[in-house]
Design an enzyme around this catalytic site. Structure first.
Site, PDB file in Angstrom:
ATOM      1  N   ASN A  11       1.102  -1.532   0.065  1.00 32.93           N
ATOM      2  CA  ASN A  11      -0.299   0.109   0.276  1.00 32.93           C
ATOM      3  C   ASN A  11       1.122   0.822   0.130  1.00 32.93           C
ATOM      4  O   ASN A  11       1.208   1.806   0.703  1.00 32.93           O
ATOM      5  CB  ASN A  11      -1.045  -0.521   1.229  1.00 32.93           C
ATOM      6  N   LYS A  13       0.509   4.235   0.440  1.00 32.83           N
ATOM      7  CA  LYS A  13      -0.301   5.196   0.129  1.00 32.83           C
ATOM      8  C   LYS A  13      -0.334   6.375  -0.550  1.00 32.83           C
ATOM      9  O   LYS A  13      -0.406   6.282  -2.040  1.00 32.83           O
ATOM     10  CB  LYS A  13       0.292   5.826   1.992  1.00 32.83           C
ATOM     11  N   HIS A  96      -9.469   1.245   4.484  1.00 29.69           N
ATOM     12  CA  HIS A  96      -8.021   1.747   5.143  1.00 29.69           C
ATOM     13  C   HIS A  96      -8.922   2.269   6.609  1.00 29.69           C
ATOM     14  O   HIS A  96      -9.212   3.262   6.596  1.00 29.69           O
ATOM     15  CB  HIS A  96      -7.241   1.794   4.302  1.00 29.69           C
ATOM     16  N   GLU A  98      -6.874   4.804   7.743  1.00 33.36           N
ATOM     17  CA  GLU A  98      -7.035   6.212   7.502  1.00 33.36           C
ATOM     18  C   GLU A  98      -8.469   6.800   6.767  1.00 33.36           C
ATOM     19  O   GLU A  98      -8.619   7.749   7.098  1.00 33.36           O
ATOM     20  CB  GLU A  98      -5.403   6.428   7.018  1.00 33.36           C
ATOM     21  N   GLU A 167      -5.335  -4.616  10.384  1.00 30.11           N
ATOM     22  CA  GLU A 167      -4.494  -3.552  10.855  1.00 30.11           C
ATOM     23  C   GLU A 167      -4.614  -3.006  12.172  1.00 30.11           C
ATOM     24  O   GLU A 167      -5.506  -1.722  12.086  1.00 30.11           O
ATOM     25  CB  GLU A 167      -4.736  -2.871  10.094  1.00 30.11           C
ATOM     26  N   GLY A 173       2.794   2.803  10.655  1.00 35.40           N
ATOM     27  CA  GLY A 173       3.537   3.833  10.567  1.00 35.40           C
ATOM     28  C   GLY A 173       4.158   3.552  12.126  1.00 35.40           C
ATOM     29  O   GLY A 173       4.945   5.018  12.284  1.00 35.40           O
ATOM     30  N   SER A 211       3.242  -1.826  10.509  1.00 30.18           N
ATOM     31  CA  SER A 211       4.719  -2.249  10.572  1.00 30.18           C
ATOM     32  C   SER A 211       5.513  -3.755  10.737  1.00 30.18           C
ATOM     33  O   SER A 211       6.442  -3.554  11.262  1.00 30.18           O
ATOM     34  CB  SER A 211       5.185  -1.560  12.047  1.00 30.18           C
TER      35      SER A 211
END
Ligand code: 13P
Length: 249
Positions: A11, A13, A96, A98, A167, A173, A211
């Site tokens: 991904n 991003k 996701h 985010e 996730e 991250g 991560s």
């Protein structure tokens, strides 16, 4: 033990550029020859055409990072599943964390996006995961089950065609990975939930994301219910991404 082919999806991003994408995709493709798993890169929408050309004739699969829940029409800024299909997209990430956090995506919207993708033959990679506060409050299972239940409910028997990605938000991250045991525990919960919905749950990929890197991939991927990875930062460096791919056997 599971013998099904694992899936490693990058991904990107909101990263990349014409020159950087060219170098990255060429390096990844060059290293894919002996890959035992399926490999995909989920790229920003403007670069789908570029990466589609770069990957053409190679085993690398193309993915998007989002898809509209609508078919077409007055939805400024949205990209439809049919448009993604035009560019050879096989996977679309939906829900996701985010997008849930910064764009207010609800469980219902995520379920509708998964449905729109499936209607056009695109496999949605449905992301679920708890925040640190939710984990510390002991709500991890309840949160991921609620998120997945919305998608199961909206998609009926088609549910067997989705990919799930666990996730944990606190691991994204941050360099703080879930331990293989922590991840496996949640994956087992998700597998059981899928089993209640479809007889095909055993062959459905449940990916871990957060991560994941060259150093920790093998131990995560060794867990019985971890069928692959959704890789953020480490998918932007060909060498790191290829090491994760090599660990997925
Ligand atoms: P990182 O691998 O950078 O933690 O990101 C994980 C992720 O969000 C993939 O979708």
């Amino acid at each position: 033990m599971t013998t099904k082919k694992k899936l490693i999806a990058g991904n990107w991003k909101m990263n990349g550029g014409i020159a950087a994408n060219d170098a990255l995709v060429r390096a990844v493709v060059a290293g894919l020859k002996d890959a035992a798993c399926t490999v995909a890169v989920c790229v920003p929408a403007p670069y789908l055409a570029q990466v589609q050309m770069l990957r053409h004739g190679t085993p690398l699969e193309l993915g998007a990072q989002d898809v509209s829940s609508h078919e077409q029409g007055a939805f400024t800024g949205e990209v439809s599943a049919a448009m993604l299909k035009d560019f050879g997209v096989r996977y679309a990430i939906v829900g996701h964390s985010e997008r849930r956090r910064y764009h207010g995506e609800t469980d219902q919207l995520v379920a509708d996006k998964a449905k729109a993708a499936l209607a056009h033959g695109i496999t949605p990679i449905v992301c679920v995961g708890e925040t640190l506060a939710e984990r510390e409050a002991g709500h991890t299972e309840e949160v991921v089950k609620r998120q997945l239940a919305a998608v199961v409910h909206a998609n009926g028997h088609c549910i067997s065609e989705i990919v799930v990605a666990y996730e944990p938000v606190w691991a994204i991250g941050t360099g703080r990975t879930a331990t293989p045991e922590q991840a496996q525990q949640v994956h087992a919960v998700l597998r059981a939930q899928l089993k209640a919905a479809t007889e095909h749950a055993g062959r459905m990929p449940i990916l871990y994301g957060g991560s994941m890197n060259a150093a920790n991939a093998a131990s995560l991927l060794a867990q019985p219910d971890i069928d692959g990875g959704l890789i953020g930062g480490a998918s932007l460096k060909a060498a790191d991404f290829l090491q994760i791919i090599a660990a997925a056997r």
